[in-house]
Structures are given as C-alpha cells and as structure tokens.
Design an enzyme around this catalytic site. Structure first.
Site, PDB file in Angstrom:
ATOM      1  N   TYR A 143      66.768  -0.552  59.886  1.00  0.00           N
ATOM      2  CA  TYR A 143      66.020   0.059  58.610  1.00  0.00           C
ATOM      3  C   TYR A 143      64.890   0.919  59.438  1.00  0.00           C
ATOM      4  CZ  TYR A 143      62.542   0.163  54.834  1.00  0.00           C
ATOM      5  OH  TYR A 143      61.644   0.419  53.781  1.00  0.00           O
ATOM      6  N   ASP A 156      68.201  -9.708  59.983  1.00  0.00           N
ATOM      7  CA  ASP A 156      67.866  -9.179  58.803  1.00  0.00           C
ATOM      8  C   ASP A 156      69.105  -9.170  57.868  1.00  0.00           C
ATOM      9  OD1 ASP A 156      67.148  -7.825  56.379  1.00  0.00           O
ATOM     10  OD2 ASP A 156      65.895  -6.404  57.531  1.00  0.00           O
ATOM     11  N   LYS A 189      64.793  -6.646  47.175  1.00  0.00           N
ATOM     12  CA  LYS A 189      65.987  -5.792  46.897  1.00  0.00           C
ATOM     13  C   LYS A 189      67.101  -6.895  46.014  1.00  0.00           C
ATOM     14  CE  LYS A 189      64.529  -2.534  49.608  1.00  0.00           C
ATOM     15  NZ  LYS A 189      63.394  -3.098  50.316  1.00  0.00           N
TER      16      LYS A 189
END
Length: 460
Positions: A160, A233, A258
């Site tokens: 990310y 993650d 999310k």
C-alpha cells in the site's frame, strides 16, 4: 459501605442501582468477554453476527449501545490509583484507553482470526487492539517493536502506497533500513536476512493494487529462523478468506475501514497478535500515547458490518471472478491481475492458503496512462474513489492516487504501471459492472479518442 447501610431502604436501592450502572462496564474487564456466551456461536458465521453478552446483573440490550462519552466514572480512589500506576487491570476510564465498543469488536476480531481454519484444529488465543484507521494500526505496529539504528525491515515494493510513504518518511530517518523486493524470491529474502539485522518481515498478501500473493507459511518460518518477527497486512483477504496465524505469523493488521466494515461509513484499523503480554502493554501503549483510538461510533459501525462479513465476501469473490474473466477477453485490456485466474503467477499459492480469491482485481489498459484515465472519466455505473471493500464497485488509478508518493521507478519495477487500474468489486449485479467497464474501455480506446477529440492525451 457502612454509610450506605445507614440509609433508608429506598435510597439504598437507588445507590445499588447507580453502582451497578456506573461499574457495570468495569465488570466487563474484570469478568472478561466470552465469545461463546450466547449458545450457538460455534461457527465463523455465528461469531460474526453474535455479540459478547454483558454480565447478568447489568442492562442487556440486543444490540450494544454506542457509548457516546469521553470518560467514565472512576472506581474507588485506591483502585483508580492502582490502575493509573498500571498495577491493576484497567477498567474503562477514558476513551483513549479503550471503550466498551472497541473492546467488543477487538474480542470479536481476535476470535475470527483465531477461528480454526480446518476441521480438528483448536482455536488460537489472540489479542487485538483497535485503532482509528488502518494507518494508525500499521504505524503503531512498526513503532511498537522498538526499532533502533542498524535494524532492518524487509518488505515488498508493491505494498500500500501510504505504508511505503510511512516507512520512507518516518522509519528510515530513525536509522532503520527498509529493504524492498519481491517476496516471491525466497533466495533473495534469505540473503537479506543473512546480510542485515532484520527485525521484521512485513508482508501484504494479497497486495493492494497488483493482487500479488506471497507464501506466508514459508516466509514466516524463514523470519523466525533468523530471529525476526513476521507480520502480514491481510486487509484484502479478511479472516473469512485467510487466517495467517495458522500459517505462523506473529501479527496481522487490517484496515478495518475496508471489507471488515464493508459499508464505507467509518475509519478503523486493528493489530492482532499472538503475544498477549506484548499486545496488552506495548501495542496498547502505542495507541494510548499516539492517540490513535477508534471512536465509539466507528467501532459500533465496524461491529455492525462484521455481522454480514461472510455473505458479503462470498458475493465479492463471485462477482470479481465474473468480472475478471470478462476483462481478460476484452481487446482493450493488456492483462488482468486476479488471483482467481489460472493465468495469475500466484494462483497456486493463493489457492493453497486462501478460501477464495477476494474482491479486488486490477488490469492494464491498452493505450497507456491517457487511455486509463479516459476509462475513469467515462465510467457511469462504477464510482471513482481510492478506497476499497465497499458494497458497490470502485475504480481508481494507483499510480496517480494511492501510490503517487511511491518513487516511479519502484512503482514500475513492481508492477504499478501508469496504465494500471484497480477495481474493488462490489456486491451489485456484475453484468452491470461489466457493461460499464466495457463501454468506458471502448470509448477511451486510443483510436476513438484521436477521432472524437482530435487530441493524443487525456488530462488528469
């Protein structure tokens, strides 16, 4: 207590009721939550939709209320002092320390990540700390490890974008070396362990944007062989599709904003760990000192979203497979990156360690950046925004949005090209999404842009 006994009966009853109301939340900490307290909560789905119960002598609403307060009434002075001295188990005192809403969802997320991933396995006893966002959780994980000059972190070059920015801007200046590479190359990974003082192997699987998947079990074992911790993650997978603790990791982080929440209506993040003492001291202290605590309303919204997690993830995955298959056949698409497609280089690994392949895919558009931006401009049904995990389908351009702070050379080397679009697939009718992407692809094709607009590019 002697003073209370001298009161008239009616006043003693009022004092007793007030005491139960004031200290009921304190008793939650003392007695602890029992995830199986409501009989029948024996499956993953049941844990999602069943809330831990309050002690029998307190108010028991069907749905946990929102604790809209910044602070709580303290226990008696001697006990309160011991709590502040960290001698006694802490009750609820102040929202930055934790709330009943955050505590409930922490216990539920720990139970979901520790739920047996196969018949015959035993549940894992894990601890979770809820944060105000995914980045609050991720940054607190890095900072909680006590990294020192000369230490190193090994991670992917396509994680990310904001995680990369945090590592470059906040961690590297501490004298910690951040090493980016391809975690699929196990020889390269082991070489980094041999040549550096690696304290943490940080994985993202699947990766946000490029949908790569790494062999979590092998990498975690490698990290432990060299005395390092392993973290992943798992935002794109959620514990419904992947449970990394059963693959050997020490920590799992989620941007709970999310898929865990699933409705795009709040920000939260979570760190879950095996070491209960570490989580209750160092990780909790990071939240307390940095102030990254989740608000009661945000935690409540997350809990409500978790109740439908299994159903939503099933539909996200099914829709993503349908859309990926359609895109793979489109002449204006160079390639599709979805772990469910046999053409994906990481398909076999994903099939081995995930229940299904998730709700995020990406694809490269013929015609480069201008054509990709043109697709975004021409979308009608899908929404252009940078988050993911929502009920509806979202499309974004990673190189120009979520990963814009990642150096261009690093982005391109790890597959985040200027013609790449990321799609977070929703739970609506997939045929409508396919129709929208198709019309946008065809209208933005270079030959049509040139004929219709008379220009060679599309401005951002």
């Amino acid at each position: 207590m002697a003073a209370v006994e001298r009161l008239p009966t009616c006043l003693k009853q009022q004092v007793s009721l007030r005491a139960r109301l004031n200290y009921g939340v304190v008793r939650l900490v003392e007695t602890g939550f029992d995830m199986m307290a409501n009989e029948g909560a024996q499956t993953f789905q049941s844990i999602c939709c069943t809330d831990p119960v309050l002690p029998a002598d307190t108010i028991r609403p069907h749905i946990q209320p929102i604790y809209a307060t910044s602070t709580f009434v303290y226990p008696p002075p001697d006990e309160a002092i011991q709590v502040f001295e960290e001698v006694k188990e802490r009750p609820y005192l102040y929202n930055r320390w934790g709330t009943p809403n955050s505590h409930l969802v922490e216990k539920k997320l720990a139970a979901l990540e520790g739920f047996p991933d196969r018949s015959g396995s035993s549940p894992l006893q894990l601890e979770a700390v809820l944060f105000s966002s995914g980045m609050a959780a991720i940054s607190s994980l890095f900072l909680s490890l006590g990294l020192r000059p000369g230490d190193a972190i090994v991670t992917q070059g396509n994680i990310y974008g904001t995680t990369t920015e945090f590592l470059d801007v906040m961690v590297t200046p501490l004298g910690v070396r951040v090493i980016y590479g391809e975690l699929q190359d196990l020889d390269w990974v082991e070489m980094q362990f041999r040549q550096n003082k690696v304290r943490l192997l940080y994985m993202e699987s699947p990766t946000n944007a490029t949908s790569r998947c790494c062999d979590i079990r092998t990498l975690a074992a490698l990290a432990h062989a060299y005395g390092a911790k392993a973290a992943v993650d798992s935002t794109l997978a959620t514990p419904y599709l992947q449970r990394p603790f059963f693959l050997g990791v020490d920590f799992v982080v989620h941007s709970a904003t999310k898929f865990l929440n699933g409705h795009s209506n709040s920000l939260t993040g979570v760190v879950i760990g095996k070491d209960a003492a570490f989580m209750k001291t160092e990780m909790w202290r990071m939240r307390k000192l940095l102030g990254g605590c989740a608000g009661s309303f945000d935690a409540w919204l997350l809990n409500m979203g978790l109740k439908t997690l299994p159903m939503r993830m099933e539909r996200h995955c099914a829709n993503a497979m349908t859309i990926a298959t359609a895109l793979e056949r489109h002449e204006e698409v160079k390639c599709v990156r979805y772990l469910g497609l046999p053409s994906h280089s990481d398909h076999a690994v994903a099939k081995r360690q995930m229940k299904a392949f998730g709700g995020v895919l990406s694809f490269e558009v013929r015609g480069g950046r201008d054509a990709a931006v043109g697709v975004l401009r021409l979308l009608r049904r899908c929404t252009m925004t940078a988050t993911l995990g929502a009920m509806d389908t979202l499309v974004q351009h990673p190189a120009l949005m979520t990963h814009i702070k990642v150096p261009k050379e690093q982005r391109e080397r790890h597959g985040i090209s200027d013609d790449l679009l990321r799609v977070s697939v929703g739970i609506e009718d997939p045929e409508e999404v396919i129709a929208d992407l198709t019309q946008a692809l065809e209208a933005s094709a270079p030959r049509r842009l040139s004929a219709v607009r008379g220009v060679s590019g599309v401005p951002v």
